[in-house]
Each structure stands twice: as C-alpha cells, then as structure tokens.
Design an enzyme around this catalytic site. Sequence first.
Site, PDB file in Angstrom:
ATOM      1  N   LYS A 128       0.864  -1.194   0.000  1.00 50.42           N
ATOM      2  CA  LYS A 128       0.000   0.000   0.000  1.00 50.42           C
ATOM      3  C   LYS A 128       0.886   1.224   0.000  1.00 50.42           C
ATOM      4  O   LYS A 128       2.036   1.161   0.463  1.00 50.42           O
ATOM      5  CB  LYS A 128      -0.887   0.023   1.249  1.00 50.42           C
ATOM      6  CG  LYS A 128      -2.160   0.818   1.071  1.00 50.42           C
ATOM      7  CD  LYS A 128      -3.130   0.020   0.240  1.00 50.42           C
ATOM      8  CE  LYS A 128      -4.532   0.539   0.270  1.00 50.42           C
ATOM      9  NZ  LYS A 128      -5.455  -0.521  -0.136  1.00 50.42           N
TER      10      LYS A 128
HETATM   11  N1  GLU Z   1      -6.998  -0.133  -3.311  1.00 53.24           N
HETATM   12  C1  GLU Z   1      -7.782  -1.289  -3.622  1.00 53.24           C
HETATM   13  C2  GLU Z   1      -7.876  -2.231  -2.421  1.00 53.24           C
HETATM   14  O1  GLU Z   1      -7.771  -1.826  -1.296  1.00 53.24           O
HETATM   15  C3  GLU Z   1      -7.317  -1.971  -4.905  1.00 53.24           C
HETATM   16  C4  GLU Z   1      -5.892  -2.422  -4.925  1.00 53.24           C
HETATM   17  C5  GLU Z   1      -5.456  -2.909  -6.293  1.00 53.24           C
HETATM   18  O2  GLU Z   1      -6.261  -2.953  -7.202  1.00 53.24           O
HETATM   19  O3  GLU Z   1      -4.279  -3.256  -6.407  1.00 53.24           O
HETATM   20  O4  GLU Z   1      -8.105  -3.402  -2.551  1.00 53.24           O
END
Ligand code: GLU
Length: 432
Positions: A122
Amino acid sequence: MPSHIQPFDQRLEGKTEWDSPMFRLAQEQFLRAARIMDLDENIRDRLLFPQRSLTVSFPCRRDEYSEVETVFGYRVQHVLTMGPTKGGIRYHEDVNLGEVSALAMWMTWKCALMQLPFGGAKGGVRIDPKQLSRPELQRLTRRFTMEIISMIGPDRDIPAPDMGTDAQTMAWIMDTYSQQVGYAVPEIVTGKPVVLGGSHGREEATGRGLVYLVCEAASHLGMDLGKSTAVVQGFGNVGHNTVRFLTEHGVKIVAVSDVSTGLYNPMGLEFTSLRDHVAEHGVLKGYGGAEEVSNTELLEIPCDILAPCALQNQITSRNAANIKCRLLAEGANGPTSLEADQILQDQGVFVLPDILGNAGGVTVSYFEWVQDTQNFSWSLEEINDRLHKIMGAAFRRTLLRSQRDQLDMRTAALIEGIGRVAEAKLLRGLFP
Ligand code: GLU
C-alpha cells in the site's frame, strides 16, 4: 527464546515504527487467527510486520509559484513471498505509516484469499486532495512516483487507485515511470484509463464484486433481495457502484452518505437521481426528497444490508450494539473493530469481511496486469464472468471453513489467506 530477542508481546505495545490504532487492529486480527489456526510461531512473527517500508518527504510546488509545501509519503510492502506486491495509493490528510502498513497487511490476506499471485502493498500521501488543483495533483503524483521509483515495477510492486486517487492519478504514475525507462510500461499500474491499457470493468469492480457476494450471502441466508433494504455509507467509487448494482438487483436503498451529509428516505432513494445530483453539485448535500441524517444515525438505521464503503473504524464498541442489519457488507478496508466484531457475532449479523468484500477491485486489477503483460484485451463480459466465478469461489471457500470450524466469516477469511501465505513461506524456506 534467546534472551536478546524481545518477547513477542512487548513488540506490540506501541514500540515499533509502524504502530498506530489501525496497524494494531490489523495485527490483533492476524494474531487471533494465528492462534486459532495454530500457526507456526516463526512464521507468525515474520508476518506481523511489513517486509519493506519507505517513508519519504518531498516538496510540492503550489500554483502560487513561491509556495512550496513539504509533504509526507509512504510505500509499504508487507510480504514479498507470493510474487510482486500489489496495492493502492491513498491520498488523505490522515495517512501515516501505521495506516499504510495495516492496509498493506490486509492486501496480503486479500490477495491470498482470492488466490492471486501477489503479496500485499500500500502507499499513501498525507494531503487532502480536495485542497489541490489538478496541476498541483499532477506535480505531486509525479514527484511521489520518483520518490518511490526504486520500489515499484511491473514485476516488483504494482500500484492502483485507493481513496483519493483515480484513473487519472494512475495515468500520471504510468507516464512518469515510462519516461524514466524510455518506453511505455502500462503494466506498472492498474486502474488506469482503458485507452492506456486499463481494463474494462476495473473502475466499478469493487462495487460489482461486493454485490456478487451480497447475492451469494442472500441465497445462503434465504433473503429475497427484491424485498430487501440497504444502507450504504460512502458515495465514492465503491459506495456509488454498490448503490448502483444493489439497485439493479431490486434492493431498496433507504439511506446513503458522503462527506457532506447522510440522506434517509424509507420509501427508497433513486440511484440515477443521486448520481446526477453528485455530477452537478459534487456532493450529496442539497439533494431533495430525503431527510438529512448524521453519520452516526445512518449506521443505526434498521435495514437488511449495511454496506460501509467509506473510512475505517466506523463500527466500534460504541455503536455495534445499535446496528440493526442482517448482512454487513464491508466495501471499506477496516471498517469494524475487534470488539464490534464480537458484538455483531452475538447479534447474529452475517459479515462479508473487508478482505473478501472489497476484493473485486484487486481481482480485476490482476486481470488488468495479465492483459497488459500479454498485450491482450478481454471484453467486459469476459471480465465480469471471471470476476463472478472468482468471487463466488472465494465466498464458498470462506463459508465452508466458517461452517466446518465454527468460525465467524472474518476469521475464516483470514485463516484462508494466512494459511496460503504460511504454506508458501515454508516451501520457499529461509535464505541463507
Ligand atoms: N486499493 C484497492 C484495495 O484496497 C485496490 C488495490 C489494487 O487494485 O491493487 O483493494
């Protein structure tokens, strides 16, 4: 245990760089699942902290040329065992290392639960994107990309949108990265515009996936969606698509909210007119034909389906006893505290936990990455069909484990994900 190694429990007491309320929630959820599944202690300790974390501070020039602000950014990779790491980039004024680390850990369990070949990551920048102009956001995004460029890569770590970022943000990241290597690298990010190699269906994938699961859960619980009501917290990407797809299944939306207000109408709110109002005014506030309610009131409205699709830490020991839904469908990451989980379970609420509930987004991100690495494009029907199958299979695996081992759905989902990562770690062994 050798004396020079700090006892395990002490390391949880706010003494690590990652410490924050959200990271503690992620760790406590993990430790609870680890205890129940009798996870190997060495592996448990390895998974309790992220493998790599980068904190950066960098300048952002405002449109007023003489104004330069210093902002903080983060990228955290929780587990590198499973393949490249994967996870969104969040722009929010409260972002910190602990929050990003918690979200990275949840991405690991989410990807493993869905059986995607990724570890969790993240990123985030501590700014309020609503305060920045478009050129400012572009400069900030490009500079942040440069600051984390050594960490990301199409075979290394693949960012995506999260709260406060969107397809345009991904386009700027893709462009900045491509400029550095000298050729176009669409597979460096997912969730980009389709014309740049984005996938059909990625934009609405999280909401669509959540509603596929609601359908599965409804048939398990014997609920008739055509006679059901829903309350949706949040009207951003996830919330608004959840409202859209629930409406398509005949669910009556009795309340919605966004940062500006909450709206309640027991006769039902219409998706298209909500959407048109937001397109014109930017927020839900000012929408006629509904009573305004606070966020606290919204969560306590009696309904069949409650879908928190906004921020973390919304259902806690303070309000869990007042939640009056049959099905809690978590579109947000970390909306429910550990204490609240217990209360909900005692009340017989069926929970679609976040790592399952919002996994449609990263699943279609995986499809996008696969299409990009093969220079191939799938149709929307093909994407939705594959998403449907993967969400359904993950739901059934989780439900089966929860029934077999007498566990709540969150613990069952966590154990499914953690078990897969633990097995991979054991098989890879230790270096050196
Ligand atoms: N931010 C989204 C999540 O928390 C998507 C992450 C992604 O598609 O890599 O799952």
